[in-house]
Design an enzyme around this catalytic site. Structure first.
Site, mmCIF file in Angstrom:
data_model
loop_
_atom_site.group_PDB
_atom_site.id
_atom_site.type_symbol
_atom_site.label_atom_id
_atom_site.label_comp_id
_atom_site.label_asym_id
_atom_site.label_seq_id
_atom_site.Cartn_x
_atom_site.Cartn_y
_atom_site.Cartn_z
ATOM 1 N N LYS A 21 19.106 112.028 -36.463
ATOM 2 C CA LYS A 21 18.107 112.659 -35.592
ATOM 3 C C LYS A 21 18.175 112.060 -34.194
ATOM 4 O O LYS A 21 18.148 112.778 -33.190
ATOM 5 C CB LYS A 21 16.695 112.454 -36.185
ATOM 6 C CG LYS A 21 16.430 113.314 -37.411
ATOM 7 C CD LYS A 21 15.164 112.899 -38.153
ATOM 8 C CE LYS A 21 15.014 113.717 -39.434
ATOM 9 N NZ LYS A 21 13.891 113.312 -40.282
ATOM 10 N N GLN B 109 9.138 108.942 -40.531
ATOM 11 C CA GLN B 109 10.065 109.317 -41.606
ATOM 12 C C GLN B 109 9.442 109.021 -42.980
ATOM 13 O O GLN B 109 8.961 107.924 -43.229
ATOM 14 C CB GLN B 109 11.378 108.531 -41.430
ATOM 15 C CG GLN B 109 12.453 108.870 -42.438
ATOM 16 C CD GLN B 109 12.981 110.299 -42.294
ATOM 17 O OE1 GLN B 109 13.205 110.786 -41.195
ATOM 18 N NE2 GLN B 109 13.161 110.977 -43.417
ATOM 19 N N ASP C 261 6.675 117.353 -36.946
ATOM 20 C CA ASP C 261 6.988 117.830 -38.299
ATOM 21 C C ASP C 261 6.001 118.897 -38.774
ATOM 22 O O ASP C 261 6.227 119.533 -39.798
ATOM 23 C CB ASP C 261 6.952 116.652 -39.287
ATOM 24 C CG ASP C 261 8.344 116.130 -39.616
ATOM 25 O OD1 ASP C 261 9.313 116.898 -39.441
ATOM 26 O OD2 ASP C 261 8.460 114.969 -40.043
#
Ligand code: NDP
Length: 285
Positions: free
Chosen positions: A50, A94, A117
């Site tokens: 990422k 994460q 997200d």
């Protein structure tokens, strides 16, 4: 006739190029902060990928690495710091998190305007309500794959296998918003083969290699396989029996090279969307 294999890598590369163009037109660098707690090897690889993809796109990416024994309060402080940092447009913590940290508590602490997200309850609710919002990256990637193949979900019977908050449920919400007739299957579904037989669009997000067989499918179905499963011989496989399904389906994604690359491309697009919403297209800090 065999299915068209959907080239997720090529579609993701085109999306990334479009995002890079948008970034280059901005008078500021959108900022993405990724927080990695602990040493889970798969998470470390995702985070590295990422970070690299963001940097290549012109996004200012930073990775904050915290030890495996980090107390929840310390992570909350870190999230609060990033919430307050004007150079940070997008925050990603994460998952999974170590056992001493409640993921829900952390996700709820992220500023919804920086929630790249789309896991904050406010954004989950907006998505469920069909309102404009930042959609979770993998479901957004699934919809883009369908779009790139010219498949319009409107009026079609769509089956999502899996109901996680990360993939299954938001994918169902996006398909519903796109006017599909949506069924969501899960581990209690009585007759999964019959549900698959009815589907014109099938999204598999289970985490069980080869669960969905080719002879369960209707001819011409569009199959998007989100599953990533490690086989005993080390290879990766999806949730759909690819060889069997490719003989019947109209379109199918491979694993790897299908949904995976789209997830990262959509993370970059979400970052730029959030930056523009917060700072505008032309206003610098
Ligand atoms: P979860 O484990 O959170 O959810 C799995 C879902 O599958 C659950 O809803 C479960 O049902 C359902 N399920 C389990 N067994 C069956 C069965 N026999 N029949 C029907 N449904 C079943 O997984 P995630 O949603 O997080 O991930 C799913 C897969 O997608 C994984 O392989 C993961 O690695 C992959 N993934 C890939 C990404 C990408 O970028 N390509 C990103 C994220 C995930 P129940 O709710 O009843 O338990």
């Amino acid at each position: 006739m065999g299915a068209t294999i959907i080239d997720g890598r090529a579609i993701a590369a085109r999306l990334r190029a479009r995002v890079a163009e948008r970034v280059s037109a901005l008078p500021y660098k959108p900022g993405l902060a990724v927080v990695l707690v602990g040493e889970d090897p798969a998470s470390a690889i995702y985070v590295r990928n990422k970070d690299r993809a963001a940097t290549q796109t012109g996004i200012s990416a930073q990775t904050i690495r915290l030890g495996p024994n980090t107390p929840e309060a310390d992570l909350l402080r870190e999230v609060a710091r990033l919430n307050a940092d004007p150079a940070v447009d997008a925050i990603l913590v994460q998952l999974p998190l170590p056992g001493q940290i409640r993921a829900r508590t952390i996700l709820e602490a992220i500023d919804p305007a920086k929630d790249v997200d789309g896991f904050h309850p406010l954004n989950v609710g907006r998505l469920a309500d069909g309102l404009p919002t930042v959609a979770p990256c993998t479901p957004r990637g699934v919809m883009k794959l369908l779009g790139a193949c010219g498949i319009d979900p409107a009026g079609k019977r769509a089956l999502v296998v899996g109901r996680s908050a990360i993939v299954g449920k938001p994918t169902g919400a996006l398909l519903l918003a796109a006017d599909a007739t949506v069924t969501i299957a899960h581990s209690h579904t009585r007759d999964l083969p019959a549900e698959c037989q009815r589907a014109e669009i099938l999204i598999a997000a289970v985490g069980r290699a080869g669960l969905i067989r080719g002879d369960w499918l209707s001819p011409g179905v569009a199959v998007i396989d989100v599953g990533i499963n490690r086989l005993p011989d080390g290879r990766l496989a999806g949730d759909v029996d690819f060889d069997g399904a490719a003989k019947v389906a109209g379109w199918i994604t491979p694993v790897p090279g299908g949904v995976g690359p789209m997830t990262i491309a959509c993370l970059l697009e979400n970052t730029v969307d959030l930056a523009e919403q917060r700072r505008g297209r032309s206003r610098s800090l």
